[in-house]
Design a protein around this motif. Structure first.
Motif: not given
Length: 314
Positions: A239-257
């Motif tokens: 029944g969580a309303q919000l979950v906070l996490a990290g780990h992925t680094h957002g991909g760290q090296i992303r491909v634009p667009f």
């Protein structure tokens, strides 16, 4: 008859050489950007969420993750210290603080924020230091879990946890806690790092209502380091309303667009960072602030923290 070329006419070899030089220059510029400019270009990602009970005063949560602070990275430490100027009401740290054996440096960076009510979980890089690896491994769907850590340096996780708790922060690795912020009760439930199979879902299934005065009227927040689907499902079932996490680094090296090529877990790559709905809750995955010292670049993925302003439900 002369074999000299006419003025202004480029031979094919000259054009190829010019093109190669342009590609090399672009590559050098991209490397310089990803290694020296982007890692120092910090962003504060802001969101407003209507999840508080009616009539509540707003509550601001500072969510930070993946500091990976190594020696000689005062630029990152100074940014983290400056975050106290945002005057958050609650700080949530989702792990991977160390970039080596850097306990004094991490405590110095976080010191102003430790005066604010807070909670934390640890990631694998709070327990074991990084080792040199082939950077191409990161481009796999997700890296090996449960790898042999015998050759990894041990880090002072216990000492870091003691310092955090001595300043009042709640540890949520497979644990629950209750806090009250601005008169609003919060029930916090956490899981250990699923990337190293430290999430004890079967033994300590997430639940809310740890405090005697909390329960149905409290805001329910789940906290974990790695947002594997099994952890998100467990929080959703609780029944969580919000979950906070990290780990992925957002991909760290992303491909634009296009986005992140990988998330380093089983989360879909389109959810590598940011706020998104999952079941009947919201999930915020922080792209984090740092990187492994053996992969010291970020590209099209600014280091970040999240500032979540919670307001009453409409």
């Amino acid at each position: 008859m002369s074999s000299a070329s006419s003025p202004g006419v480029r031979l094919p070899g000259t054009r190829l050489l010019a093109a190669s030089a342009a590609v090399a220059a672009a590559g050098a510029a991209g490397l310089a950007w990803s290694a020296y400019v982007e890692p120092r270009t910090f962003r504060i990602r802001r969101h407003t969420l209507g999840i508080l009970p009616a009539g509540s005063a707003p509550v601001t949560i500072l969510h930070l993750s993946d500091l990976h602070l190594a020696k000689g990275q005062e630029f990152r430490s100074d940014f983290v210290r400056s975050l106290a100027d945002l005057r958050p009401d609650l700080v949530v740290n989702t792990g991977d603080n160390f970039g080596g054996d850097t306990l004094p440096e991490v405590l110095h960076a976080l010191d102003p924020l430790l005066d604010v009510p807070g909670a934390f979980v640890f990631g694998s890089n709070d327990y074991w230091g990084p080792t040199r690896k082939n950077p191409a491994r990161y481009l796999r769907k997700h890296t090996t879990r449960n790898e042999d850590k015998s050759k990894h340096p041990t880090l002072p996780a216990a000492e870091l946890a003691e310092e955090f708790q001595a300043r009042g922060w709640k540890r949520l690795d497979n644990a629950q806690a209750a806090v009250e912020v601005n008169g609003v009760p919060f029930d916090l439930s956490g899981l250990g790092d699923a990337h190293m199979d430290a999430d004890r879902i079967d033994e300590t299934r997430p639940s809310f209502g740890a405090g005697p005065h909390h329960g149905d009227g409290a805001v329910r927040i789940g906290v974990t380091h790695a947002p594997y689907s099994r952890t998100l499902e467990a929080f959703a079932a609780a029944g969580a309303q919000l979950v906070l996490a990290g780990h992925t680094h957002g991909g760290q090296i992303r491909v634009p667009f296009w986005g992140a090529p990988v998330t380093n877990c089983d989360l879909d790559r389109t959810r590598a960072r940011g706020l998104f709905p999952y079941r009947r809750m919201q999930v915020n995955v922080s792209a984090g602030l740092g990187y492994s010292p053996y992969s010291p670049v970020r590209f099209a993925c600014l280091p970040e923290v999240s500032l979540l302003r919670l307001v009453p439900q409409r």
